[in-house]
Design an enzyme around this catalytic site. Structure first.
Site, short mmCIF file in Angstrom:
data_model
loop_
_atom_site.label_atom_id
_atom_site.label_comp_id
_atom_site.label_asym_id
_atom_site.label_seq_id
_atom_site.Cartn_x
_atom_site.Cartn_y
_atom_site.Cartn_z
N ARG A 151 97.06 68.95 110.13
CA ARG A 151 97.17 68.41 111.50
C ARG A 151 96.89 69.51 112.51
O ARG A 151 96.20 69.29 113.50
CB ARG A 151 98.55 67.80 111.72
CG ARG A 151 98.66 66.34 111.33
CD ARG A 151 98.22 66.05 109.89
NE ARG A 151 98.43 64.67 109.51
CZ ARG A 151 99.57 64.19 108.99
NH1 ARG A 151 100.57 65.01 108.72
NH2 ARG A 151 99.70 62.92 108.70
N ASP A 180 94.16 65.94 105.10
CA ASP A 180 94.74 64.77 105.74
C ASP A 180 93.66 64.11 106.59
O ASP A 180 92.53 64.58 106.65
CB ASP A 180 95.99 65.13 106.57
CG ASP A 180 97.02 64.00 106.54
OD1 ASP A 180 96.64 62.86 106.91
OD2 ASP A 180 98.17 64.24 106.15
N HIS A 241 95.42 58.88 103.71
CA HIS A 241 95.30 60.14 104.46
C HIS A 241 93.99 60.85 104.10
O HIS A 241 93.96 62.06 103.90
CB HIS A 241 96.52 61.05 104.19
CG HIS A 241 97.77 60.55 104.85
ND1 HIS A 241 98.00 60.63 106.20
CD2 HIS A 241 98.88 59.93 104.33
CE1 HIS A 241 99.18 60.10 106.50
NE2 HIS A 241 99.73 59.66 105.38
N GLU A 305 102.00 56.47 102.39
CA GLU A 305 101.49 55.74 103.55
C GLU A 305 100.07 55.21 103.38
O GLU A 305 99.30 55.20 104.32
CB GLU A 305 101.56 56.65 104.79
CG GLU A 305 102.98 57.08 105.11
CD GLU A 305 103.09 57.99 106.33
OE1 GLU A 305 104.07 57.86 107.06
OE2 GLU A 305 102.18 58.83 106.55
N TRP A 371 110.77 61.27 100.15
CA TRP A 371 110.81 61.53 101.60
C TRP A 371 111.37 60.36 102.40
O TRP A 371 111.90 60.54 103.47
CB TRP A 371 109.42 61.90 102.12
CG TRP A 371 108.44 60.76 102.24
CD1 TRP A 371 107.68 60.23 101.23
CD2 TRP A 371 108.11 60.03 103.41
NE1 TRP A 371 106.89 59.22 101.71
CE2 TRP A 371 107.13 59.06 103.05
CE3 TRP A 371 108.53 60.08 104.75
CZ2 TRP A 371 106.59 58.16 103.97
CZ3 TRP A 371 107.98 59.18 105.67
CH2 TRP A 371 107.02 58.24 105.28
N TYR A 396 112.97 67.16 107.64
CA TYR A 396 111.69 67.14 108.34
C TYR A 396 111.78 68.10 109.52
O TYR A 396 112.39 67.79 110.55
CB TYR A 396 111.35 65.71 108.78
CG TYR A 396 110.52 64.99 107.73
CD1 TYR A 396 110.83 65.09 106.38
CD2 TYR A 396 109.39 64.24 108.09
CE1 TYR A 396 110.06 64.46 105.42
CE2 TYR A 396 108.62 63.61 107.13
CZ TYR A 396 108.95 63.73 105.80
OH TYR A 396 108.18 63.11 104.84
N PHE A 397 111.16 69.24 109.34
CA PHE A 397 111.32 70.30 110.33
C PHE A 397 110.34 70.17 111.50
O PHE A 397 110.19 71.10 112.28
CB PHE A 397 111.20 71.67 109.65
CG PHE A 397 112.43 72.07 108.87
CD1 PHE A 397 113.52 71.23 108.75
CD2 PHE A 397 112.50 73.32 108.26
CE1 PHE A 397 114.65 71.60 108.03
CE2 PHE A 397 113.63 73.71 107.54
CZ PHE A 397 114.70 72.85 107.43
N ASP A 398 109.71 69.00 111.62
CA ASP A 398 108.99 68.72 112.87
C ASP A 398 109.95 68.16 113.92
O ASP A 398 109.59 68.02 115.08
CB ASP A 398 107.79 67.79 112.65
CG ASP A 398 108.12 66.54 111.86
OD1 ASP A 398 109.22 66.46 111.26
OD2 ASP A 398 107.28 65.63 111.84
N TRP A 446 105.74 69.42 109.21
CA TRP A 446 104.58 68.63 109.66
C TRP A 446 104.18 69.14 111.04
O TRP A 446 105.05 69.45 111.86
CB TRP A 446 104.93 67.15 109.72
CG TRP A 446 105.35 66.57 108.40
CD1 TRP A 446 106.61 66.25 108.01
CD2 TRP A 446 104.49 66.24 107.30
NE1 TRP A 446 106.59 65.74 106.72
CE2 TRP A 446 105.30 65.72 106.27
CE3 TRP A 446 103.11 66.32 107.09
CZ2 TRP A 446 104.79 65.30 105.05
CZ3 TRP A 446 102.60 65.90 105.87
CH2 TRP A 446 103.43 65.39 104.86
N THR A 447 102.87 69.18 111.28
CA THR A 447 102.45 69.90 112.49
C THR A 447 101.71 69.06 113.53
O THR A 447 101.05 69.62 114.39
CB THR A 447 101.58 71.11 112.11
OG1 THR A 447 100.42 70.65 111.40
CG2 THR A 447 102.35 72.11 111.27
N GLU A 448 101.83 67.74 113.46
CA GLU A 448 101.19 66.94 114.52
C GLU A 448 101.56 67.47 115.90
O GLU A 448 100.71 67.57 116.79
CB GLU A 448 101.64 65.47 114.45
CG GLU A 448 101.09 64.68 113.29
CD GLU A 448 102.04 64.65 112.12
OE1 GLU A 448 102.80 65.65 111.93
OE2 GLU A 448 102.04 63.66 111.37
C1 ACM Z 1 105.25 61.60 104.69
O1 ACM Z 1 106.01 61.97 105.59
N1 ACM Z 1 104.33 60.69 104.95
C2 ACM Z 1 105.34 62.12 103.35
#
Ligand code: ACM
Length: 726
Positions: A151, A180, A241, A305, A371, A396-398, A446-448
């Protein structure tokens, strides 16, 4: 006087029980700590001998950086690291510090490395090293962090810095999210377009961004990690993804008309690999190059997803599904993933995937990363699969770590250090036998919403320390951990590890009293350790400044500075709050309450940050004393709505505008009913624009609700701040 044996016994016991938390400020907490007699001074020039030269060199470098001690390497050291087969356990070590020196023994290179990390932490405080006997080994084999480099792309230097910081915590798995929808980040020699095309996108502001890691860089990172006892697990996402790959090689896709460029939308996109044999040939080619780069036992294949719309709509894929006798698209995904799993197994590797790969049934040797809460892990363990706990939102460290406006952007949900530390990695639903399938736990970065390299570390630390302790010792005594973390923060500063101070910083809740000549101030910290000292005259608080005893009233104006102190030392920089009526009548969006909590995000834009629920952009200014207030100003902006949220988008309630450009409406108490003020948006330019309105005469204490009127959710109107005034 002679002490009776039983009193003496009680004293010794008390000392050894009390010792780990205070006297051994090591994170993660070692399994067994027995204090000894006396101490040993380790001075500049002391000699380190090691049966493993790299461990010795790493140790000397770490001690130089942590404790400013220059140690020498030699054949017979006062500090001696030795491989010793009598120390059992793949990651175990034994450390003995006596008056004569320090000996660290381990049966493996990893154990020796962990002994070195513990000893470096013990030396970091300076001063003589108290004699101690430590026997240590981890509770779990998988103590992981995941870095999303798809991301947003991070430099090799940043990835190595993260690996270095992980090593300080005895974390041992870095899952590297390399592909991704928004970017393909790993060079694959056979398919150059994956990185020529798939590694680049135009961001929402029109800037070309991206990048990828060459195979030489990846080899370098993998070796760097191995030297620090860390295995890098690559993640190659399938069947979903997959957009970046499909843009690069349209034949891989499932839908007519390939997308022409890599997306800048966050969320769940519909692009899936198709089920053609040629696509499996592609994936196997990719995985062959991946396996050549990553020697570890696990290859992560994603699997999360994968919405099946494109598979449902594709006649060839439907025909294949029926020919295979598969009942639905979940079963087709299971067949897809199993086929890849068999390929990996034939090459001596194990597949791991997100918990969706369980949905249609999966071979037992596949491991599951849970997750969607811990349900996936529980189902996995009960059906004989090994599993790693990685549940959202707690790991989730975002998610941001606190509500302070100094926090970087991220997801809006607050996950504190204490929340992470309270996570139970031994689900009660599992029997002891089933629990053996829990390999460990992992937090995901996650880096969005983490656009810069520097923010990655700030999101990871100090929370990664809680993951490390749960994974290593499972002590879960908050007060002891928090006190040891106070020392760890000093190590972070010495090593230049970016971290969030939110767990230990003072939160100041300052409320303007109705007459607007005084304010009531309440102070607290998330960690709740140490004593808060404060000043009201702008000077820096010391341990001698007045201590906080409970909420107090202060005459305006004043300048509040407050910090928590432990053993005479401030845990963080002081929190500073200007206390005057205008400041206290102003709220940043992050100080407002969101009306809903569907997808709260703390979004970066225009050099500032906006807290917004992207399916219900609506904010509440709570409990304003309205007597005598006559004006309102707001900072507003619009951001591109680059979120792919499927049918949820149709559920967004839009408030109809009165004019072409729409308005900001202010409602009293709740968000229904006629607005008390309407601020046209026609003047709003790019960036944060200040708009203003008069307020009708109001009295008493009320909530104020803010909503935008608009015809479309794109662009997304967001509130940046609100200012009330007489
Ligand atoms: C995820 O957060 N889609 C693994």
């Amino acid at each position: 006087m002679r002490l009776s044996a039983s009193i003496l016994g009680a004293l010794v016991l008390a000392l050894s029980v009390a010792a780990p938390a205070r006297a051994v400020p090591v994170v993660p907490l070692p399994a067994t700590v027995v204090p000894g007699e006396g101490a040993v001074a380790i001075r500049n020039g002391a000699v380190v001998s090691s049966s493993d030269a790299a461990v010795g060199a790493y140790f000397r470098d770490l001690v130089r950086r942590l404790a400013k001690l220059k140690l020498r390497s030699g054949a017979h050291g006062g500090i001696d690291f030795r491989r010793d087969a009598s120390v059992a356990g793949a990651e175990a070590y034994v450390l003995d510090a006596t008056r004569k020196g320090v000996v660290v023994r381990a049966g493996t290179r990893e154990g020796l490395f962990y002994g070195a990390v513990t000893l470096a932490q013990l030396l970091s405080a300076g001063g003589p090293l108290a004699a101690v006997h430590i026997e240590d080994a981890p509770r779990f084999a998988w103590r992981g962090l995941m870095l999303d480099s798809a991301r947003h792309f991070q430099s090799v230097a940043t990835v190595k810095k993260l690996i270095d910081a992980m090593a300080l915590h005895k974390l041992n798995v870095l899952q590297w999210h390399l592909t991704d929808d928004q970017g393909w980040r790993i060079e694959i020699k056979k398919y150059p377009r994956l990185t020529q095309i798939g590694a680049w996108r135009l961001d929402a502001d029109g800037r070309r961004t991206g990048g990828f890691y060459t195979q030489a860089q990846i080899r370098d990172v993998v070796a760097y990690a191995k030297a620090r006892a860390i295995t890098v697990v690559p993640e190659i996402e399938m069947p979903g993804h997959a957009m970046a790959a499909i843009v690069a090689y349209p034949k891989l896709g499932s839908a007519e008309g390939a997308p022409s460029r890599v997306t800048v939308d966050w969320g769940i996109l519909p692009y899936l690999y198709n089920t053609d044999d040629s696509t499996f040939a592609f994936l196997e080619d990719v995985l062959s190059e991946v396996m050549a780069l990553f020697p570890g036992p696990y290859i992560h294949v994603g699997g999360d997803e994968a919405v099946k719309d494109q598979w449902k709509a594709n006649p060839a894929i439907q025909a294949r599904m029926h020919a295979l006798g598969l009942k639905d698209e979940n079963a087709l995904q299971s067949w897809f993933v199993s086929r890849i799993g068999a390929f990996l197994a034939a090459h001596g590797r194990r597949m791991i995937g997100w918990d969706e790969i369980l949905d249609g049934g999966i071979p037992n040797d596949a491991a599951i990363m849970s997750w969607r809460g811990t349900a996936g892990a529980i189902a996995a363990a009960k059906s004989g699969h090994d599993t790693v706990l990685s549940p959202a939102p707690v790991l989730y460290f975002d998610n941001r770590q606190g509500t302070a406006t100094s926090e970087p952007p991220g997801r809006g949900t607050v996950v504190t250090l204490k929340d992470v530390y309270a996570f139970d990695p031994a689900p009660a639903e599992l029997s002891p036998d089933e629990r053996r399938h829990v390999m460990g736990l992992q937090a995901n970065i996650w880096t969005e919403h983490i656009p810069t390299d520097a923010q990655v570390s700030v999101m990871a630390f100090p929370r990664a320390a809680a993951v490390a302790e749960l994974g290593w010792s499972g002590a879960q005594v908050w007060d002891g951990f928090a006190r040891r973390m106070a020392v760890m923060l000093e190590r972070y500063r010495a090593l230049g590890i970016g971290y969030s101070p939110s767990a230990f910083a003072v939160n100041a809740d300052a409320r303007l009293d109705p007459a607007r000549t005084t304010a009531t101030v309440a102070l607290a910290s998330q960690a709740g350790i140490g004593e808060i000292h404060l000043t009201l005259d702008g000077t820096a608080p010391t341990a001698n400044a007045p201590s906080y005893g409970g909420p107090f009233q202060v005459k305006l104006p004043a300048m509040l500075k407050a910090a928590a102190f432990l053993d005479g030392r401030a845990l963080t920089a002081p929190t500073t709050r200007k206390l005057d009526a205008p400041s206290l009548l102003r709220r940043d969006s992050r100080e407002l309450k969101l009306c809903g909590n569907a997808i709260p995000l703390s979004l970066a834009g225009y050099g500032t940050t906006f807290l917004v629920d992207i399916v219900n952009p609506c904010w509440i200014y709570e409990k304003a004393h309205l007597d005598g207030l006559a004006h309102l100003e707001a900072g507003v902006a619009h951001l591109p709505y680059n979120f792919s949220i499927g049918t949820d988008r149709d559920k967004i309630a839009l408030h109809p505008p009165r004019t072409k450009d729409g308005e900001l409406e202010v409602h009293l108490d709740d968000c229904a009913g006629a607005p008390i003020a309407v601020l046209p948006l026609s003047a709003a330019a790019k960036g944060v624009t200040t708009i203003a309105a008069a307020l009708p005469p109001l009295s008493g204490q009320h909530d104020l609700c803010f909503v935008f009127t608009q015809r479309s959710i794109d662009p997304l109107w967001v509130l940046n701040w609100v200012q009330l005034a007489p």
